[in-house]
Write a protein that holds these residues in place. Structure first.
Motif, mmCIF file in Angstrom:
data_model
loop_
_atom_site.group_PDB
_atom_site.id
_atom_site.type_symbol
_atom_site.label_atom_id
_atom_site.label_comp_id
_atom_site.label_asym_id
_atom_site.label_seq_id
_atom_site.Cartn_x
_atom_site.Cartn_y
_atom_site.Cartn_z
ATOM 1 N N SER A 11 0.844 -1.193 0.000
ATOM 2 C CA SER A 11 0.000 0.000 0.000
ATOM 3 C C SER A 11 0.873 1.235 0.000
ATOM 4 N N VAL A 12 0.581 2.143 -0.921
ATOM 5 C CA VAL A 12 1.332 3.396 -1.008
ATOM 6 C C VAL A 12 0.371 4.535 -1.282
ATOM 7 N N GLN A 39 -5.273 -6.818 -12.520
ATOM 8 C CA GLN A 39 -6.717 -6.978 -12.478
ATOM 9 C C GLN A 39 -7.283 -6.094 -11.376
ATOM 10 N N PRO A 40 -7.859 -4.946 -11.750
ATOM 11 C CA PRO A 40 -8.495 -4.073 -10.760
ATOM 12 C C PRO A 40 -9.720 -4.760 -10.177
ATOM 13 N N LEU A 85 2.660 6.567 -8.856
ATOM 14 C CA LEU A 85 1.479 5.715 -8.788
ATOM 15 C C LEU A 85 0.215 6.542 -8.564
ATOM 16 N N LYS A 86 -0.873 6.048 -9.164
ATOM 17 C CA LYS A 86 -2.173 6.699 -9.069
ATOM 18 C C LYS A 86 -3.177 5.721 -8.450
ATOM 19 N N PRO A 87 -4.250 6.241 -7.864
ATOM 20 C CA PRO A 87 -5.268 5.338 -7.299
ATOM 21 C C PRO A 87 -5.793 4.336 -8.323
ATOM 22 N N GLN A 119 -0.752 -7.860 -4.516
ATOM 23 C CA GLN A 119 -1.702 -6.747 -4.455
ATOM 24 C C GLN A 119 -0.984 -5.405 -4.349
ATOM 25 N N VAL A 120 -1.417 -4.471 -5.166
ATOM 26 C CA VAL A 120 -0.946 -3.087 -5.094
ATOM 27 C C VAL A 120 -2.146 -2.197 -4.814
ATOM 28 N N THR A 121 -2.042 -1.397 -3.768
ATOM 29 C CA THR A 121 -3.127 -0.488 -3.401
ATOM 30 C C THR A 121 -2.559 0.920 -3.291
ATOM 31 N N VAL A 122 -3.143 1.836 -4.040
ATOM 32 C CA VAL A 122 -2.689 3.225 -4.057
ATOM 33 C C VAL A 122 -3.806 4.105 -3.526
#
Length: 124
Positions: A11-12, A39-40, A85-87, A119-122
């Motif tokens: 998470s960033v 995959q969003p 990075l963007k949401p 998982q990447v969460t912005v």
């Protein structure tokens, strides 16, 4: 049997950076067509970038200039450097590999080998 294992997600805040890794084991994938997909939530898996066996790269328009794909042959590892990075970059990220040539690199059906995802969460 070969395996791809992603790591490096997290998470960033928007504007931050992350580097994803995809380590191959059981087989040398570095001569393969190597790609990152994402995959969003609630959406289909989409192509992000590819690194061909000839060293050529392609990127989705949404990540051009912000993401960079690379590999370390000695480590049998693929990377994805993600900057600014963007949401909307929030997604599960997957690495994929397929024997060359890298035709239709953006098509999920092309790839023979897949990692389990990271998982990447912005956040904004």
């Amino acid at each position: 049997q070969g395996q791809l294992v992603e790591s490096g997600g997290g998470s960033v805040q928007a504007g931050g950076s992350l580097r994803l890794s995809c380590a191959g084991s059981g087989y040398n994938y570095m001569s393969y067509c190597l790609a990152w997909f994402r995959q969003p939530p609630g959406k289909e898996r989409e192509a992000v970038t590819v690194l061909g066996s000839d060293g050529r790269t392609s990127y989705a328009d949404s990540v051009k200039g912000r993401f960079t794909i690379s590999k370390d042959n000695a480590k049998n590892t693929l990377y994805l450097q993600m900057n600014s990075l963007k949401p909307e970059d929030t997604a599960m990220y997957y690495c994929a590999a397929d024997p060359p040539p890298c035709s239709s690199w953006y098509d999920v059906r092309v790839y023979l080998y897949w990692g389990q995802g990271t998982q990447v969460t912005v956040s904004s």
